[in-house]
Design an enzyme around this catalytic site. Structure first.
Site, PDB file in Angstrom:
ATOM      1  N   CYS A 114       0.816  -1.227   0.000  1.00  0.00           N
ATOM      2  CA  CYS A 114       0.000   0.000   0.000  1.00  0.00           C
ATOM      3  C   CYS A 114       0.848   1.276   0.000  1.00  0.00           C
ATOM      4  O   CYS A 114       0.321   2.361  -0.217  1.00  0.00           O
ATOM      5  CB  CYS A 114      -0.949   0.005   1.188  1.00  0.00           C
ATOM      6  N   HIS A 241      -3.191   7.254   2.732  1.00  0.00           N
ATOM      7  CA  HIS A 241      -3.678   5.955   2.255  1.00  0.00           C
ATOM      8  C   HIS A 241      -5.042   5.691   2.897  1.00  0.00           C
ATOM      9  O   HIS A 241      -5.208   5.848   4.107  1.00  0.00           O
ATOM     10  CB  HIS A 241      -2.661   4.884   2.654  1.00  0.00           C
ATOM     11  N   ASN A 271     -10.314   0.315   0.536  1.00  0.00           N
ATOM     12  CA  ASN A 271      -8.849   0.315   0.510  1.00  0.00           C
ATOM     13  C   ASN A 271      -8.397  -0.309  -0.811  1.00  0.00           C
ATOM     14  O   ASN A 271      -8.637  -1.491  -1.049  1.00  0.00           O
ATOM     15  CB  ASN A 271      -8.368  -0.508   1.719  1.00  0.00           C
TER      16      ASN A 271
HETATM   17  O1  UT7 Z   1      -3.747  -1.274   3.687  1.00  0.00           O
HETATM   18  C1  UT7 Z   1      -2.719  -1.294   4.618  1.00  0.00           C
HETATM   19  C2  UT7 Z   1      -2.803  -2.301   5.679  1.00  0.00           C
HETATM   20  N1  UT7 Z   1      -4.117  -2.556   6.209  1.00  0.00           N
HETATM   21  C3  UT7 Z   1      -4.665  -1.782   7.181  1.00  0.00           C
HETATM   22  O2  UT7 Z   1      -4.156  -0.752   7.549  1.00  0.00           O
HETATM   23  C4  UT7 Z   1      -5.905  -2.332   7.840  1.00  0.00           C
HETATM   24  C5  UT7 Z   1      -5.832  -2.173   9.322  1.00  0.00           C
HETATM   25  N2  UT7 Z   1      -6.868  -2.909  10.065  1.00  0.00           N
HETATM   26  C6  UT7 Z   1      -8.187  -2.615  10.024  1.00  0.00           C
HETATM   27  O3  UT7 Z   1      -8.606  -1.753   9.287  1.00  0.00           O
HETATM   28  C7  UT7 Z   1      -9.097  -3.347  10.989  1.00  0.00           C
HETATM   29  O4  UT7 Z   1      -8.296  -4.144  11.831  1.00  0.00           O
HETATM   30  C8  UT7 Z   1     -10.177  -4.217  10.285  1.00  0.00           C
HETATM   31  C9  UT7 Z   1     -11.247  -3.333   9.680  1.00  0.00           C
HETATM   32  C10 UT7 Z   1      -9.572  -5.092   9.217  1.00  0.00           C
HETATM   33  C11 UT7 Z   1     -10.864  -5.117  11.329  1.00  0.00           C
HETATM   34  O5  UT7 Z   1     -11.450  -4.285  12.338  1.00  0.00           O
HETATM   35  P1  UT7 Z   1     -11.154  -4.524  13.877  1.00  0.00           P
HETATM   36  O6  UT7 Z   1     -11.916  -3.507  14.595  1.00  0.00           O
HETATM   37  O7  UT7 Z   1      -9.658  -4.548  14.066  1.00  0.00           O
HETATM   38  O8  UT7 Z   1     -11.788  -5.906  14.110  1.00  0.00           O
HETATM   39  P2  UT7 Z   1     -11.190  -7.215  14.776  1.00  0.00           P
HETATM   40  O9  UT7 Z   1     -10.524  -8.043  13.712  1.00  0.00           O
HETATM   41  O10 UT7 Z   1     -10.385  -6.861  15.998  1.00  0.00           O
HETATM   42  O11 UT7 Z   1     -12.493  -7.913  15.276  1.00  0.00           O
HETATM   43  C12 UT7 Z   1     -13.316  -7.356  16.314  1.00  0.00           C
HETATM   44  C13 UT7 Z   1     -14.602  -8.144  16.407  1.00  0.00           C
HETATM   45  C14 UT7 Z   1     -14.367  -9.637  16.489  1.00  0.00           C
HETATM   46  O12 UT7 Z   1     -15.387 -10.213  17.271  1.00  0.00           O
HETATM   47  P3  UT7 Z   1     -15.115 -10.615  18.802  1.00  0.00           P
HETATM   48  O13 UT7 Z   1     -13.949 -11.563  18.782  1.00  0.00           O
HETATM   49  O14 UT7 Z   1     -14.803  -9.321  19.502  1.00  0.00           O
HETATM   50  O15 UT7 Z   1     -16.406 -11.246  19.211  1.00  0.00           O
HETATM   51  C15 UT7 Z   1     -14.533 -10.089  15.055  1.00  0.00           C
HETATM   52  O16 UT7 Z   1     -14.910 -11.429  14.952  1.00  0.00           O
HETATM   53  O17 UT7 Z   1     -15.377  -7.937  15.241  1.00  0.00           O
HETATM   54  C16 UT7 Z   1     -15.618  -9.164  14.575  1.00  0.00           C
HETATM   55  N3  UT7 Z   1     -15.558  -8.937  13.137  1.00  0.00           N
HETATM   56  C17 UT7 Z   1     -16.631  -8.628  12.402  1.00  0.00           C
HETATM   57  N4  UT7 Z   1     -17.923  -8.445  12.714  1.00  0.00           N
HETATM   58  C18 UT7 Z   1     -18.759  -8.112  11.708  1.00  0.00           C
HETATM   59  C19 UT7 Z   1     -14.446  -8.972  12.336  1.00  0.00           C
HETATM   60  N5  UT7 Z   1     -14.799  -8.682  11.072  1.00  0.00           N
HETATM   61  C20 UT7 Z   1     -16.141  -8.465  11.090  1.00  0.00           C
HETATM   62  C21 UT7 Z   1     -17.080  -8.123  10.080  1.00  0.00           C
HETATM   63  N6  UT7 Z   1     -18.355  -7.954  10.446  1.00  0.00           N
HETATM   64  N7  UT7 Z   1     -16.704  -7.935   8.791  1.00  0.00           N
END
Ligand code: UT7
Length: 316
Positions: A114, A241, A271
């Site tokens: 990225c 980004h 993204n």
């Molecule tokens: O492009 C350059 C590199 N990439 C980035 O910079 C991306 C950086 N990361 C992010 O943008 C975020 O980490 C994401 C958007 C990818 C994920 O969001 P998050 O707030 O970090 O979610 P998480 O993976 O920590 O998950 C939190 C909760 C989990 O549930 P529990 O374990 O708390 O019950 C996940 O299972 O949210 C759940 N979850 C979802 N729920 C509904 C994860 N993905 C989803 C989803 N819909 N799509």
């Protein structure tokens, strides 16, 4: 003295829209969660018969037209992508150059995830300032949908397809130039963001990446401003980004920017990795928020890990 100038911007947004509501039918997710956690409402997905080079080609046509440059005056074509047409060769840049009718010039791809577009700025600036090249076409192009696992809800919801391109030309006018570009990499984090050869699908540990992104982006944005004796008030636009709106908000707050100084196009395109910064620059240009002579700060972070910033006067 020769400087490098950011002379034009162009982008291509594939027609097909994949909304959060469409994703609700594919994985266990919902519009409310995606908007709250990422700021994304929809993203574009390329057609089956459109590959990364087609997206890059269409963005390049716009950049060339807006620079009002003769194609035969372009002396290098460089593309940043993590979703090339071919696994290793030929490069996407060579294919784009061929589609544009450019031959017998240097053309190659870079792999910086990225951060690719900021890396390209650095390369183009160096080549121009050394006198080696005069007009370089740089492109960030991605068909990420072809390397996406649409069963992995934590990753597939943020990514989309698209392309952006720019002509970087030699100038003697420093007030129209790219002032500074930083580019960094730090290995040892392969497990957080990668595309394994066996699956050829992207794997991302979003939470860890999120924290590292905020730290690297914030520190680097502040450092480049200080190094160039610029303050946050000097900035017309901060164009980071578009990975996650929450990352952008945190970095903007750390620098102390007003909301109107921060470019956001993530809601519409998600993204798009190496294409996200030039697509956002184009979005600002087409909505007349970015004008000729504006001082802008670009700020990128990605797999590798890689990161970097570009401080420049827009000359389009
Ligand atoms: O492009 C350059 C590199 N990439 C980035 O910079 C991306 C950086 N990361 C992010 O943008 C975020 O980490 C994401 C958007 C990818 C994920 O969001 P998050 O707030 O970090 O979610 P998480 O993976 O920590 O998950 C939190 C909760 C989990 O549930 P529990 O374990 O708390 O019950 C996940 O299972 O949210 C759940 N979850 C979802 N729920 C509904 C994860 N993905 C989803 C989803 N819909 N799509």
């Amino acid at each position: 003295m020769i400087f490098a100038s950011f002379r034009s911007i162009g982008a291509y947004y594939p027609e097909n829209i994949l909304s959060n509501f469409d994703l609700e039918k594919m994985v266990e997710t919902n519009d409310e969660w995606i908007v709250k956690r990422t700021g994304i409402k929809e993203r574009r997905i390329a057609n089956e018969d459109e590959d990364t080079s087609d997206l890059g080609y269409k963005a390049s046509l716009k950049a060339i037209e807006r620079a009002n440059i003769d194609i035969k005056d372009i002396d290098a074509v460089i593309c940043a992508t993590l979703s090339p047409d071919y696994l290793a060769m030929p490069s996407t840049a060579v294919i784009i150059a061929d589609k544009l009718g450019i031959s017998n010039v240097m053309a190659f791809d870079i792999s910086a995830a990225c951060s690719g577009f900021v890396y390209l700025l650095n390369i183009a600036k160096s080549m121009i300032e050394s006198g080696a090249k005069k007009n370089i076409l740089i492109i960030g192009a991605e068909k990420i949908s072809k390397i996406m696992d649409y069963k992995d809800r934590s990753t597939c919801i943020i990514f989309g397809d698209g392309a952006g391109a720019s002509i970087i030309s030699a100038t003697t006018d420093k007030s129209k130039s790219i002032l500074d570009v930083s580019s960094f990499a730090s290995g040892g984090h392969d497990e957080l963001l990668n595309t394994p050869l066996d699956t050829q699908k992207m794997h991302m540990e979003g939470g860890e990446i999120f924290k590292l992104a905020v730290r690297s982006l914030s520190n680097d944005a502040k450092a480049i401003l200080e190094r160039n004796n610029k303050t946050k008030e000097d900035l017309d636009l901060f164009i980071p980004h578009q990975a996650n709106k929450r990352i952008i908000d945190k970095v903007g707050k750390y620098i102390g920017l007003k909301p109107e100084q921060v470019a956001l196009s993530i809601a519409k395109y998600g993204n798009t990795s190496a294409a996200s910064i030039p697509m956002a620059v184009n979005d600002m240009y087409e909505s007349e928020k970015l004008k000729n002579g504006d001082l802008i700060l670009l700020n990128a972070f990605g797999g590798g890990l890689t990161w970097g910033s570009g401080l420049l006067y827009f000359n389009g």
